[in-house]
Design an enzyme around this catalytic site. Structure first.
Site, mmCIF file in Angstrom:
data_model
loop_
_atom_site.group_PDB
_atom_site.id
_atom_site.type_symbol
_atom_site.label_atom_id
_atom_site.label_comp_id
_atom_site.label_asym_id
_atom_site.label_seq_id
_atom_site.Cartn_x
_atom_site.Cartn_y
_atom_site.Cartn_z
ATOM 1 C CB THR A 37 -15.082 -27.841 4.794
ATOM 2 O OG1 THR A 37 -14.939 -27.248 6.069
ATOM 3 C CG2 THR A 37 -16.204 -27.108 4.050
ATOM 4 C CD GLU A 92 -15.256 -23.319 7.689
ATOM 5 O OE1 GLU A 92 -15.904 -22.387 7.199
ATOM 6 O OE2 GLU A 92 -14.069 -23.234 8.007
ATOM 7 C CE LYS A 103 -15.172 -27.497 -0.156
ATOM 8 N NZ LYS A 103 -14.238 -28.028 -1.196
HETATM 9 P P1 NAD Z 1 -5.590 -24.350 -0.583
HETATM 10 O O1 NAD Z 1 -6.228 -23.015 -0.729
HETATM 11 O O2 NAD Z 1 -4.294 -24.467 0.135
HETATM 12 O O3 NAD Z 1 -5.383 -24.995 -2.023
HETATM 13 C C1 NAD Z 1 -6.344 -24.920 -3.048
HETATM 14 C C2 NAD Z 1 -5.683 -25.284 -4.368
HETATM 15 O O4 NAD Z 1 -6.688 -25.214 -5.390
HETATM 16 C C3 NAD Z 1 -4.561 -24.318 -4.771
HETATM 17 O O5 NAD Z 1 -3.440 -25.035 -5.226
HETATM 18 C C4 NAD Z 1 -5.186 -23.521 -5.907
HETATM 19 O O6 NAD Z 1 -4.233 -23.075 -6.874
HETATM 20 C C5 NAD Z 1 -6.152 -24.528 -6.505
HETATM 21 N N1 NAD Z 1 -7.246 -23.873 -7.225
HETATM 22 C C6 NAD Z 1 -8.034 -22.859 -6.785
HETATM 23 N N2 NAD Z 1 -8.904 -22.498 -7.744
HETATM 24 C C7 NAD Z 1 -8.679 -23.331 -8.799
HETATM 25 C C8 NAD Z 1 -9.275 -23.475 -10.091
HETATM 26 N N3 NAD Z 1 -10.258 -22.659 -10.492
HETATM 27 N N4 NAD Z 1 -8.822 -24.439 -10.905
HETATM 28 C C9 NAD Z 1 -7.809 -25.262 -10.523
HETATM 29 N N5 NAD Z 1 -7.189 -25.158 -9.330
HETATM 30 C C10 NAD Z 1 -7.631 -24.214 -8.472
HETATM 31 O O7 NAD Z 1 -6.695 -25.261 0.086
HETATM 32 P P2 NAD Z 1 -6.554 -26.471 1.113
HETATM 33 O O8 NAD Z 1 -6.566 -25.928 2.484
HETATM 34 O O9 NAD Z 1 -5.475 -27.370 0.683
HETATM 35 O O10 NAD Z 1 -7.965 -27.180 0.886
HETATM 36 C C11 NAD Z 1 -8.122 -28.155 -0.144
HETATM 37 C C12 NAD Z 1 -9.556 -28.650 -0.150
HETATM 38 O O11 NAD Z 1 -9.864 -29.212 1.117
HETATM 39 C C13 NAD Z 1 -10.592 -27.545 -0.377
HETATM 40 O O12 NAD Z 1 -11.598 -28.074 -1.183
HETATM 41 C C14 NAD Z 1 -11.101 -27.227 1.015
HETATM 42 O O13 NAD Z 1 -12.428 -26.753 0.947
HETATM 43 C C15 NAD Z 1 -11.013 -28.570 1.671
HETATM 44 N N6 NAD Z 1 -10.810 -28.565 3.140
HETATM 45 C C16 NAD Z 1 -9.802 -27.824 3.694
HETATM 46 C C17 NAD Z 1 -9.595 -27.880 5.071
HETATM 47 C C18 NAD Z 1 -8.479 -27.108 5.733
HETATM 48 O O14 NAD Z 1 -8.419 -27.056 6.971
HETATM 49 N N7 NAD Z 1 -7.553 -26.491 5.015
HETATM 50 C C19 NAD Z 1 -10.428 -28.675 5.879
HETATM 51 C C20 NAD Z 1 -11.455 -29.398 5.261
HETATM 52 C C21 NAD Z 1 -11.628 -29.343 3.897
HETATM 53 O O1 DAU Z 2 -13.068 -26.396 9.397
HETATM 54 C C1 DAU Z 2 -12.440 -26.631 8.183
HETATM 55 C C2 DAU Z 2 -12.007 -25.305 7.569
HETATM 56 O O2 DAU Z 2 -10.886 -24.851 8.325
HETATM 57 C C3 DAU Z 2 -11.649 -25.416 6.088
HETATM 58 O O3 DAU Z 2 -12.784 -25.785 5.370
HETATM 59 C C4 DAU Z 2 -11.113 -24.077 5.571
HETATM 60 O O4 DAU Z 2 -10.696 -24.223 4.228
HETATM 61 C C5 DAU Z 2 -9.928 -23.682 6.421
HETATM 62 O O5 DAU Z 2 -9.439 -22.417 6.011
HETATM 63 C C6 DAU Z 2 -10.311 -23.639 7.905
HETATM 64 O O6 DAU Z 2 -11.228 -22.541 8.169
HETATM 65 P P1 DAU Z 2 -11.106 -21.616 9.462
HETATM 66 O O7 DAU Z 2 -11.773 -20.336 9.184
HETATM 67 O O8 DAU Z 2 -11.502 -22.361 10.675
HETATM 68 O O9 DAU Z 2 -9.484 -21.444 9.507
HETATM 69 P P2 DAU Z 2 -8.565 -20.162 9.820
HETATM 70 O O10 DAU Z 2 -7.162 -20.673 9.925
HETATM 71 O O11 DAU Z 2 -8.835 -19.048 8.885
HETATM 72 O O12 DAU Z 2 -9.058 -19.712 11.261
HETATM 73 C C7 DAU Z 2 -9.020 -20.597 12.379
HETATM 74 C C8 DAU Z 2 -9.628 -19.861 13.563
HETATM 75 O O13 DAU Z 2 -8.752 -18.790 13.953
HETATM 76 C C9 DAU Z 2 -10.957 -19.205 13.260
HETATM 77 O O14 DAU Z 2 -11.785 -19.285 14.403
HETATM 78 C C10 DAU Z 2 -10.608 -17.745 12.974
HETATM 79 C C11 DAU Z 2 -9.397 -17.515 13.860
HETATM 80 N N1 DAU Z 2 -8.399 -16.566 13.333
HETATM 81 C C12 DAU Z 2 -7.930 -16.757 12.079
HETATM 82 C C13 DAU Z 2 -6.984 -15.901 11.537
HETATM 83 C C14 DAU Z 2 -6.461 -16.101 10.141
HETATM 84 C C15 DAU Z 2 -7.933 -15.530 14.140
HETATM 85 O O15 DAU Z 2 -8.337 -15.376 15.296
HETATM 86 N N2 DAU Z 2 -7.000 -14.676 13.614
HETATM 87 C C16 DAU Z 2 -6.510 -14.815 12.344
HETATM 88 O O16 DAU Z 2 -5.662 -13.979 11.917
#
Ligand code: NAD
Ligand code: DAU
Length: 377
Positions: free
Chosen positions: A135, A137, A187
């Site tokens: 990520t 982050e 991470k």
């Molecule tokens: P998510 O939470 O939707 O999915 C995570 C998955 O991992 C789930 O299916 C969960 O069951 C599985 N999991 C969790 N713990 C586990 C374990 N111990 N063993 C096996 N499986 C396990 O997450 P996402 O948003 O799809 O993110 C996927 C990856 O991408 C993560 O590594 C996250 O850090 C990274 N990422 C996410 C974002 C974002 O915006 N969502 C952005 C950048 C990077």
């Molecule tokens: O930047 C990449 C990351 O983006 C990933 O690594 C993470 O897995 C993913 O969850 C996401 O993190 P954020 O914390 O940025 O996402 P989230 O959707 O939780 O929040 C987005 C923004 O909105 C953040 O500034 C917090 C704010 N927020 C979030 C929630 C859930 C609110 O204001 N209210 C809310 O209820």
């Protein structure tokens, strides 16, 4: 070429898009989806491909080294795309230990299992790849030097309507790690372990750091699906602080396409930042979501604005994330396929069309279904 690819976390949000893309595109690959099915994992995300002959689901926990050894060997894995993780910042603030266990120890167990298996083969690391999804982050937070926004210095297809940047600095691949939340610290630590396995043992690794994803199948604790659902149900929209934090949004299918490209053509031991130069202040993004949901539900313009509720800020809330993805664009030719307006429209439409998917999650129906399914395993 026939390949056996292990995708971890394939039942989650991004993982399910990666699995779908690979299963449909690479008929000569076996795609093994390894997932523990935590609260965030949902096999309903993969209904359309679950019966394909090149797809296998394995329920397992990445922190269990013995299981990882068994699975990597049994399926003769030659490529790993590692997405399994605890991913929600708010949960990490309440329960950091689970994040350290899954994200750090889980990644380490997977690395070790792959190392032992690949080193036992005559060809060793030849043709192998361990691709770790991380990520933006990990880089910490950028300053909001231009709270009203200035014209963005880079433009791509995914640029926002106003094409704004909220600061002059961007995260580069060379930006020093400076994580603030337990999530980003876990991470960052896992990224270091992946690079250490390359530097120490010669494992062919790649790390990518992506910005915020949005799109179908995202668990509704994250901003966009949570707010779409709350608007639909007339519930308050909890905006943290003043809503001034800035995030850089990328449509999830564009992330999956980048993962495909980098898995196949990325340079070993290298790092790529993935993002669409698409910065949005939370409150502005929330207003776009409200407008879109209201329009698609047939409500008058501005109808759901009254749901906006400013609440206590997230602890240690990072102010601004903004990715510079020019390296990926120039070296591998990737660019986002969607304008942000199209992406948001598609996303809101999908959640409104798939209310059953959302309702099953909120009622806990989907978790009960798995408990039943795996009761005797
Ligand atoms: P998510 O939470 O939707 O999915 C995570 C998955 O991992 C789930 O299916 C969960 O069951 C599985 N999991 C969790 N713990 C586990 C374990 N111990 N063993 C096996 N499986 C396990 O997450 P996402 O948003 O799809 O993110 C996927 C990856 O991408 C993560 O590594 C996250 O850090 C990274 N990422 C996410 C974002 C974002 O915006 N969502 C952005 C950048 C990077
Ligand atoms: O930047 C990449 C990351 O983006 C990933 O690594 C993470 O897995 C993913 O969850 C996401 O993190 P954020 O914390 O940025 O996402 P989230 O959707 O939780 O929040 C987005 C923004 O909105 C953040 O500034 C917090 C704010 N927020 C979030 C929630 C859930 C609110 O204001 N209210 C809310 O209820």
């Amino acid at each position: 070429m026939k390949r056996n690819i292990l995708v971890t976390g394939g039942a989650g949000f991004i993982g399910s898009h990666v699995v779908r893309l690979f299963v449909n595109k690479y008929l000569n690959y076996n795609i093994i989806n390894l997932d523990k099915l935590t609260y965030a994992g949902n096999l309903a995300n993969l209904r359309d491909i679950e019966d394909k002959p090149n797809y296998t689901f394995v329920k397992a926990d990445i922190t269990e080294l013995y299981e990882m050894r068994r699975i990597v060997k049994e399926y003769k894995i030659d490529g790993i795309i590692h997405l399994a993780a605890e991913s929600h910042v708010d949960r990490s603030i309440k329960d950091p230990f689970t994040f350290a266990r899954t994200n750090v120890m889980g990644t380490l167990a997977l690395l070790q299992a792959a190392k032992e298996y690949w080193e036992s083969l005559p060809e060793k690391y030849e043709g192998k790849r361990f691709y770790h999804i991380s990520t933006d982050e990990v880089y910490g937070a950028l300053e909001l030097t231009h709270p009203e926004g200035v014209p963005a210095p880079f433009t791509t297809k995914a640029s926002s309507m106003d094409d704004m940047a909220y600061g002059t600095e961007f995260f580069l691949e060379t930006t020093k790690y400076n994580p603030h939340s337990p999530y980003s610290a876990s991470k960052a630590s896992s990224d270091h372990f992946v690079r250490a396995y390359h530097d120490t043992y010669g494992m062919p690794t790649i790390v990518t750091n992506c910005s915020n994803n949005y799109g179908p199948f995202q668990f509704p604790e994250k901003l966009i699906p949570l707010f779409i659902n709350n608007i639909r149900q007339g519930k308050p929209l909890p905006v943290y602080g003043k809503g001034e934090n800035v995030r850089d949004w990328l449509f999830v299918e564009d992330h999956a396409r980048a993962i495909d490209l980098i898995f196949h053509e990325g340079k070993i031991a290298d790092t790529y930042n993935i993002g669409g130069f698409n910065e949005w202040k939370n409150i502005d993004l929330i207003r776009v979501i409200i407008k879109t949901v209201d329009r698609l539900l047939g409500n008058p313009d501005g109808h759901s604005e009254k749901l906006i509720t400013f609440v206590t800020d997230r602890l240690g809330h990072d102010m601004r994330y903004a990715i510079d993805s020019r390296k990926l664009q120039s070296e591998l030719g990737w660019e986002p396929s969607l304008q942000f307006e199209e992406g948001i429209e598609k996303t809101v439409h999908w959640y409104l069309e798939n209310q059953k998917w959302m309702d099953n999650i909120i009622s806990g129906e989907y978790e009960r279904y798995y408990e039943e399914m795996y009761k005797n395993k």
